[in-house]
Design a protein around this motif. Structure first.
Motif, PDB file in Angstrom:
ATOM      1  N   ARG A 184       0.825  -1.213   0.000  1.00 42.72           N
ATOM      2  CA  ARG A 184       0.000   0.000   0.000  1.00 42.72           C
ATOM      3  C   ARG A 184       0.857   1.260   0.000  1.00 42.72           C
ATOM      4  NH1 ARG A 184      -3.637  -0.108   4.767  1.00 42.72           N
ATOM      5  NH2 ARG A 184      -4.964   1.414   3.732  1.00 42.72           N
ATOM      6  N   VAL A 194      -1.337   4.788  -1.252  1.00 41.01           N
ATOM      7  CA  VAL A 194      -2.545   4.951  -0.438  1.00 41.01           C
ATOM      8  C   VAL A 194      -2.213   4.968   1.056  1.00 41.01           C
ATOM      9  CG1 VAL A 194      -4.139   4.051  -2.153  1.00 41.01           C
ATOM     10  CG2 VAL A 194      -3.078   2.475  -0.545  1.00 41.01           C
ATOM     11  N   ASN A 203      -9.098  -7.243  -1.881  1.00 42.50           N
ATOM     12  CA  ASN A 203     -10.312  -6.640  -1.340  1.00 42.50           C
ATOM     13  C   ASN A 203     -11.406  -6.709  -2.402  1.00 42.50           C
ATOM     14  OD1 ASN A 203     -12.303  -5.125  -0.196  1.00 42.50           O
ATOM     15  ND2 ASN A 203     -11.189  -3.193  -0.207  1.00 42.50           N
ATOM     16  N   ARG A 257     -14.301  -5.949  -2.144  1.00 39.98           N
ATOM     17  CA  ARG A 257     -15.175  -4.791  -2.033  1.00 39.98           C
ATOM     18  C   ARG A 257     -14.668  -3.611  -2.851  1.00 39.98           C
ATOM     19  NH1 ARG A 257     -14.321  -3.111   2.704  1.00 39.98           N
ATOM     20  NH2 ARG A 257     -16.058  -1.689   2.853  1.00 39.98           N
ATOM     21  N   SER A 258     -13.457  -3.715  -3.374  1.00 38.76           N
ATOM     22  CA  SER A 258     -12.942  -2.594  -4.159  1.00 38.76           C
ATOM     23  C   SER A 258     -13.550  -2.550  -5.556  1.00 38.76           C
ATOM     24  CB  SER A 258     -11.425  -2.662  -4.259  1.00 38.76           C
ATOM     25  OG  SER A 258     -11.037  -3.746  -5.077  1.00 38.76           O
ATOM     26  N   LEU A 282     -22.211  -3.238 -10.979  1.00 40.93           N
ATOM     27  CA  LEU A 282     -21.821  -3.133 -12.384  1.00 40.93           C
ATOM     28  C   LEU A 282     -21.273  -4.456 -12.887  1.00 40.93           C
ATOM     29  CD1 LEU A 282     -19.848   0.254 -12.460  1.00 40.93           C
ATOM     30  CD2 LEU A 282     -22.272  -0.129 -12.913  1.00 40.93           C
ATOM     31  N   LEU A 312     -14.455   1.952 -16.320  1.00 42.65           N
ATOM     32  CA  LEU A 312     -14.237   3.112 -15.455  1.00 42.65           C
ATOM     33  C   LEU A 312     -12.749   3.286 -15.154  1.00 42.65           C
ATOM     34  CD1 LEU A 312     -15.255   5.407 -13.580  1.00 42.65           C
ATOM     35  CD2 LEU A 312     -15.274   3.721 -11.756  1.00 42.65           C
ATOM     36  N   PHE A 313     -12.108   2.182 -14.751  1.00 42.34           N
ATOM     37  CA  PHE A 313     -10.714   2.318 -14.325  1.00 42.34           C
ATOM     38  C   PHE A 313      -9.773   2.525 -15.524  1.00 42.34           C
ATOM     39  CE2 PHE A 313     -12.675   0.727 -10.508  1.00 42.34           C
ATOM     40  CZ  PHE A 313     -12.041   1.479  -9.540  1.00 42.34           C
ATOM     41  N   PHE A 359     -17.436   8.426 -14.897  1.00 41.35           N
ATOM     42  CA  PHE A 359     -18.043   8.392 -13.558  1.00 41.35           C
ATOM     43  C   PHE A 359     -19.558   8.527 -13.657  1.00 41.35           C
ATOM     44  CE2 PHE A 359     -13.892   8.900 -11.638  1.00 41.35           C
ATOM     45  CZ  PHE A 359     -14.056   8.369 -10.377  1.00 41.35           C
ATOM     46  N   LYS A 374     -20.990   5.336 -14.858  1.00 39.78           N
ATOM     47  CA  LYS A 374     -20.955   4.332 -13.788  1.00 39.78           C
ATOM     48  C   LYS A 374     -22.105   4.560 -12.804  1.00 39.78           C
ATOM     49  CE  LYS A 374     -18.624   5.112 -10.158  1.00 39.78           C
ATOM     50  NZ  LYS A 374     -18.920   5.646  -8.804  1.00 39.78           N
ATOM     51  N   ASP A 412     -18.183   5.196  -1.228  1.00 42.00           N
ATOM     52  CA  ASP A 412     -16.940   4.538  -1.629  1.00 42.00           C
ATOM     53  C   ASP A 412     -16.119   4.101  -0.411  1.00 42.00           C
ATOM     54  OD1 ASP A 412     -17.244   4.510  -4.395  1.00 42.00           O
ATOM     55  OD2 ASP A 412     -16.566   6.563  -4.599  1.00 42.00           O
ATOM     56  N   GLN A 413     -16.221   4.892   0.666  1.00 42.70           N
ATOM     57  CA  GLN A 413     -15.552   4.506   1.914  1.00 42.70           C
ATOM     58  C   GLN A 413     -16.136   3.200   2.443  1.00 42.70           C
ATOM     59  OE1 GLN A 413     -16.114   7.633   4.783  1.00 42.70           O
ATOM     60  NE2 GLN A 413     -13.945   8.180   4.757  1.00 42.70           N
ATOM     61  N   VAL A 414     -17.459   3.171   2.509  1.00 42.21           N
ATOM     62  CA  VAL A 414     -18.142   2.019   3.121  1.00 42.21           C
ATOM     63  C   VAL A 414     -18.054   0.786   2.218  1.00 42.21           C
ATOM     64  CG1 VAL A 414     -20.394   1.157   3.864  1.00 42.21           C
ATOM     65  CG2 VAL A 414     -19.689   3.462   4.484  1.00 42.21           C
ATOM     66  N   GLU A 415     -18.206   0.990   0.918  1.00 40.30           N
ATOM     67  CA  GLU A 415     -18.195  -0.158   0.006  1.00 40.30           C
ATOM     68  C   GLU A 415     -16.786  -0.640  -0.311  1.00 40.30           C
ATOM     69  OE1 GLU A 415     -20.625   0.696  -3.398  1.00 40.30           O
ATOM     70  OE2 GLU A 415     -22.458   0.761  -2.211  1.00 40.30           O
ATOM     71  N   GLY A 416     -15.776   0.165   0.016  1.00 39.62           N
ATOM     72  CA  GLY A 416     -14.388  -0.287  -0.150  1.00 39.62           C
ATOM     73  C   GLY A 416     -13.734   0.137  -1.446  1.00 39.62           C
ATOM     74  N   THR A 417     -14.380   1.034  -2.209  1.00 39.28           N
ATOM     75  CA  THR A 417     -13.813   1.451  -3.491  1.00 39.28           C
ATOM     76  C   THR A 417     -12.981   2.737  -3.398  1.00 39.28           C
ATOM     77  OG1 THR A 417     -16.035   2.319  -3.882  1.00 39.28           O
ATOM     78  CG2 THR A 417     -15.437   0.337  -5.072  1.00 39.28           C
ATOM     79  N   GLU A 424     -10.273   3.496  -1.655  1.00 38.10           N
ATOM     80  CA  GLU A 424      -8.818   3.305  -1.710  1.00 38.10           C
ATOM     81  C   GLU A 424      -8.356   3.092  -3.157  1.00 38.10           C
ATOM     82  OE1 GLU A 424      -5.664   1.145   1.143  1.00 38.10           O
ATOM     83  OE2 GLU A 424      -7.107  -0.198   0.241  1.00 38.10           O
ATOM     84  N   MET A 425      -9.145   2.327  -3.909  1.00 35.93           N
ATOM     85  CA  MET A 425      -8.760   2.061  -5.290  1.00 35.93           C
ATOM     86  C   MET A 425      -8.875   3.326  -6.134  1.00 35.93           C
ATOM     87  SD  MET A 425      -7.396  -0.168  -7.020  1.00 35.93           S
ATOM     88  CE  MET A 425      -7.392  -1.266  -5.614  1.00 35.93           C
ATOM     89  N   LEU A 426      -9.905   4.135  -5.875  1.00 32.64           N
ATOM     90  CA  LEU A 426     -10.036   5.396  -6.612  1.00 32.64           C
ATOM     91  C   LEU A 426      -8.889   6.340  -6.259  1.00 32.64           C
ATOM     92  CD1 LEU A 426     -13.906   5.998  -6.349  1.00 32.64           C
ATOM     93  CD2 LEU A 426     -12.609   5.365  -8.387  1.00 32.64           C
ATOM     94  N   LEU A 435      -7.856   5.368   4.510  1.00 30.87           N
ATOM     95  CA  LEU A 435      -8.568   5.327   3.224  1.00 30.87           C
ATOM     96  C   LEU A 435      -9.424   4.076   3.094  1.00 30.87           C
ATOM     97  CD1 LEU A 435      -6.064   6.586   0.493  1.00 30.87           C
ATOM     98  CD2 LEU A 435      -8.302   7.526   1.023  1.00 30.87           C
ATOM     99  N   ALA A 436      -8.942   3.000   3.700  1.00 36.35           N
ATOM    100  CA  ALA A 436      -9.631   1.718   3.514  1.00 36.35           C
ATOM    101  C   ALA A 436     -10.547   1.368   4.680  1.00 36.35           C
ATOM    102  CB  ALA A 436      -8.599   0.611   3.329  1.00 36.35           C
ATOM    103  N   PHE A 477     -13.707   2.476   7.587  1.00 39.25           N
ATOM    104  CA  PHE A 477     -14.904   3.321   7.688  1.00 39.25           C
ATOM    105  C   PHE A 477     -15.500   3.211   9.059  1.00 39.25           C
ATOM    106  CE2 PHE A 477     -15.967  -0.798   6.001  1.00 39.25           C
ATOM    107  CZ  PHE A 477     -17.125  -1.177   6.632  1.00 39.25           C
TER     108      PHE A 477
END
Lengths: 242, 267
Positions: A63, A68, A100, A102-103, A108, A116-117, B11, B14, B87-92, B94-96, B264-265, B267
């Protein structure tokens, strides 16, 4: 023709080496030192594997390279760019697969996640769908590309996370437990995928609790124990491979 | 610039796809707009002809513009914080945060679809309002579009600041609703601010929404004064120029703090 994310070191200023470099990286959480003066070097195009027990700090190291998480002290660079000072340059060069599920955006499809990415990684629109299809086929995801992530199995989601990391053809791939939840066929696919990424010149850092299956594709091996990184080296790898 | 817009579009696409996967919400939204307009149609008959507002039709026109702009305000103000929290709660999140895009672009991406949706809802509201009595309007398109864009910019700034709070503290997602409620009360969305006591009118003049609403009404409604539109737009533009960079800076600092603390990851 495929589009690639930025690669190569900075052309002016204090140029650093391509690949990954960590120097005296230390990171603590609530008083517990997870990484303790960690030094690591991985040249461009190499596959490096960091193994260690659960909670050893492997993901923390990954990380930090992914920008991050900042180190408390020490420096980490990606293709010569400092992860703290030059975060945006680092992010333009890396593809990240954190362990993860959940990421992903679960409502979708896999393809829409990658769209998106790929867009955020600035893959040109005209090449995006082709590049997505290629990476999904490589990871045996072509048949389920348009299914919602929520309907995929854990192994399929794991491979989708890897596809997302590689969709923009980054110069550095950071993979967190890429074999987790995979069956043998999935493991073979992912090992081929890692080898192919290395062959095209990408630096690959893999962290995993066990190194057995990864030994065949690894150029370097470290073991993380009590926050300290020990270079196990290619000799040990050969022994593991046997 | 094209790449910038492409990310925002991605975005929006999405978020539209996620929203479309819950189709019932769209139907409920349309019914809600109809219901709200019918209520205000009857309220306008009750209070029309009073001391502060003209005829019942004049009040209905006044309030329809208020409803549309507050819908857009609500979206622009709450979208970034709501999506940051999601995004915090769903876990996305950090990736964003590991993607190569400027912080402002991420915030704009968070807000893109909700604003588009609010604009579509605004059009739908107009369509429903016409048979209910929203007539005798004479839109002046250039000031109307400029007013709308500048208003969105100001409200986005509030939204970005709220998103910064969410990223930094992992709470505060409800704050934009409170801010919107206060702004709607103060700015004359549903009634003219002349009904306020003088001290409250002074406070109302500090809200950019007051000027945004006045400019918007001036560009749509025939009875509204048009002379002051440039003055009002200048205030809204000035607010946007100050608040937008400031809010992006807040979000940048919040993300930096989250990277330092490792939140970041979580919540």
């Amino acid at each position: 023709m495929l589009w690639r994310a930025r690669s190569g070191p900075r052309t002016s200023g204090s140029a650093g080496p391509r690949g990954l470099l960590a120097t005296s990286v230390t990171r603590s959480f609530r008083g517990r030192r997870v990484l303790d003066n960690v030094d690591l070097a991985c040249a461009a195009g190499e596959v490096a594997v960091v193994s260690g027990e659960n909670g050893a700090g492997k993901t923390t190291l990954l990380r930090i390279f992914a920008t991050v998480l900042y180190p408390d002290s020490g420096t980490a660079t990606v293709d010569g760019y400092d992860v703290v000072q030059d975060g945006s340059e680092v992010r333009a060069r890396i593809g990240v697969a954190l362990v993860n599920e959940r990421s992903l955006f679960w409502r979708l499809s896999g393809r829409d996640n990658l769209r998106l990415f790929a867009a955020t990684a600035r893959v040109p629109r005209r090449l995006r769908d082709k590049q997505i299809q290629v990476i999904m086929d490589e990871l045996d995801l072509g048949g389920i590309a348009d299914q919602r992530v929520a309907n995929l199995s854990a192994g399929q989601r794991q491979r989708l996370i890897l596809a997302r990391a590689a969709v923009a053809h980054p110069s550095v791939l950071l993979l967190d437990e890429p074999l987790r939840g995979l069956d043998q066929r999935g493991i073979d696919r992912v090992l081929e995928f890692i080898a192919r990424q290395s062959q095209r010149g990408a630096t690959v850092l893999v962290v995993a609790p066990v190194l057995q299956e990864l030994a065949d594709v690894a150029d370097r091996l470290w073991e993380l124990q009590d926050g300290r990184l020990r270079n196990v080296g290619p000799t040990a790898l050969a022994a593991v491979a046997r | 610039m094209t790449a910038f817009l492409e990310v925002v579009r991605s975005f929006a696409r999405k978020d539209f796809r996620i929203a479309w996967s819950y189709r019932g919400t769209f139907v409920v939204g349309a019914l809600g707009a109809f219901y709200q307009l019918v209520i205000f149609r009857f309220v306008s008959k009750l209070i029309g002809g009073g001391r502060f507002i003209g005829t019942a039709d004049a009040y209905f026109r006044f309030v329809v513009v208020g409803i549309i702009l507050t819908g857009i305000l609500r979206a622009a103000t709450s979208a970034a914080a709501a999506n940051a929290r999601r995004d915090q709660v769903e876990g996305t999140l950090e990736m964003l945060a590991a993607q190569p895009m400027p912080v402002g672009l991420l915030a704009l991406g968070w807000s893109a679809w909700p604003i588009c949706e609010a604009l579509v809802d605004g059009l739908l509201t107009l369509v429903i309002a016409v048979p209910l009595g929203f007539t005798n309007v004479s839109p002046d398109w250039l000031p109307l579009i400029v007013s709308l864009l500048l208003s969105i910019a100001v409200f986005l700034a509030i939204g970005f600041a709220a998103a910064a709070l969410v990223v930094a503290t992992q709470q505060g997602g409800q704050l934009p609703s409170l801010v919107v409620a206060v702004l709607i009360l103060l700015s004359g969305a549903f009634f003219p601010i002349v009904v306020f006591p003088s001290w409250l009118q002074t406070i109302a003049k500090l809200s950019p929404l007051t000027y945004a609403l006045r400019a918007l009404r001036a560009s749509i409604l025939p009875a509204a004064p048009t002379g002051a539109i440039v003055h009002d737009l200048a205030i809204v533009a000035g607010s946007a120029m100050v608040l937008l960079p400031l809010s992006v800076l807040c979000l940048t600092l919040a993300l930096r703090r989250a990277r330092m603390t490792g939140r970041l990851a979580t919540f």
